[in-house]
Design an enzyme around this catalytic site. Structure first.
Site, PDB file in Angstrom:
ATOM      1  CG  HIS A 245      -2.413  -0.044   0.758  1.00  0.00           C
ATOM      2  ND1 HIS A 245      -3.026  -0.771   0.094  1.00  0.00           N
ATOM      3  CD2 HIS A 245      -3.510   0.669   1.409  1.00  0.00           C
ATOM      4  CE1 HIS A 245      -4.373  -0.679  -0.040  1.00  0.00           C
ATOM      5  NE2 HIS A 245      -4.570   0.365   0.841  1.00  0.00           N
ATOM      6  NE  ARG A 248      -5.621   2.938  -1.760  1.00  0.00           N
ATOM      7  CZ  ARG A 248      -6.614   3.192  -2.467  1.00  0.00           C
ATOM      8  NH1 ARG A 248      -6.313   3.389  -3.868  1.00  0.00           N
ATOM      9  NH2 ARG A 248      -7.954   3.449  -2.024  1.00  0.00           N
TER      10      ARG A 248
END
Length: 300
Positions: A245, A248
């Site tokens: 992640h 992101r």
């Protein structure tokens, strides 16, 4: 309704009617399976026998278990239990919802860890431009940072999802689609992969419409994408923890630092609520605080 039948009915509902992801349904199955097992041990065989006191006792026992569960895990468990009982009441299977008074624990707010722009550039440059898999890995990393896509969204892309020029179609949670821009750097990296590498990978395996393929021609998995990111971080000598992640988080943080509106970032990330996106504004505030502390003559 008998417990196992009621659970199967709910899992079919969230899978077929609500279109939740395999991972989300698996989490429901795991949480509610433990709940049903506990109910059985307590002598409860039917959903009609569940009372608010029974639900409260189950949650209290789980909260006091050793090792102590994380607040986020307990909150997810409560959400699973409430969702199931709410469904049974809404469908008329039961008259009341015995979980209606449950209040989820307040999970500690964890600020997402974002890389600096220099770290991102080092990460993106880590894969070898001379090796076919290095070209693929560079395309994947560039695309993740350029679009803010989840890893599952990126590996789920089909080649046709790129057919819109400078934008990309992503399928998010609940099969919701969104269109996001893809910058020139990412587009160039993806085009290089499509032209020079993907045909070779596709020839090594069965025909697949997926954009990113593994060395044997099969669609790239989430686990393989995670290993690609970790290997790139090691090559780039990034000591900070880099998870699937991280790009992101970095995408959202750098957009906000650059002046993007939080609601625009919400749309790009595919968040249902702007409240989810606003956690990134705290990251930007922390950055401003650091700059202030090192720059203002009377900050210290």
């Amino acid at each position: 309704m008998q417990l196992e039948r009621a659970l199967d009915s709910y899992l079919r509902h969230v899978t077929i009617e609500r279109g939740l992801s395999v991972h989300t349904v698996s989490a429901y199955r795991r949480d509610l399976g433990a709940y049903v097992e506990w109910l059985g041990a307590e002598g409860v065989a039917d959903t009609a026998e569940v009372t608010p006191a029974i639900v409260g006792r189950f949650i209290a026992e789980r909260a006091g278990a050793e090792p102590r569960p994380a607040a986020s895990s307990l909150a997810r468990l409560q959400s699973s239990v409430r969702g199931w009982h709410r469904f049974l009441a809404r469908e008329g299977i039961e008259d009341d919802d015995p979980s209606g008074r449950l209040r989820p624990p307040k999970a500690p707010r964890r600020l997402p860890k974002a890389l600096t722009i220099d770290q991102v550039e080092r990460l993106l440059s880590a894969p070898s431009p001379e090796e076919p898999l290095g070209i693929r890995d560079r395309a994947l990393l560039e695309l993740l940072y350029a679009t803010g896509a989840r890893v599952s969204e990126a590996v789920g892309l089909d080649v046709d999802d790129l057919a819109h020029g400078d934008v990309l179609r992503l399928r998010g949670k609940g099969s919701k689609e969104r269109i996001v821009p893809i910058g020139s750097f990412a587009r160039k990296a993806v085009d290089a992969y499509l032209t020079r590498v993907r045909p070779q990978l596709a020839a090594a395996g069965h025909s697949s419409a997926r954009l990113f393929l593994g060395a044997r021609g099969a669609p790239l998995s989430r686990q393989s994408a995670w290993l690609i990111i970790r290997a790139a971080a090691e090559r780039a000598q990034i000591t900070a923890e880099v998870s699937p992640h991280t790009l992101r988080h970095s995408f959202a943080t750098h957009l906000l630092q650059g002046g993007a509106d939080v609601r625009v970032v919400q749309e790009l990330l595919g968040h249902a609520s702007v409240a989810t996106t606003q956690i990134y504004t705290h990251v930007s505030v922390d950055t401003l605080r650091d700059i202030y502390a090192t720059s203002h003559p009377r900050a210290r």
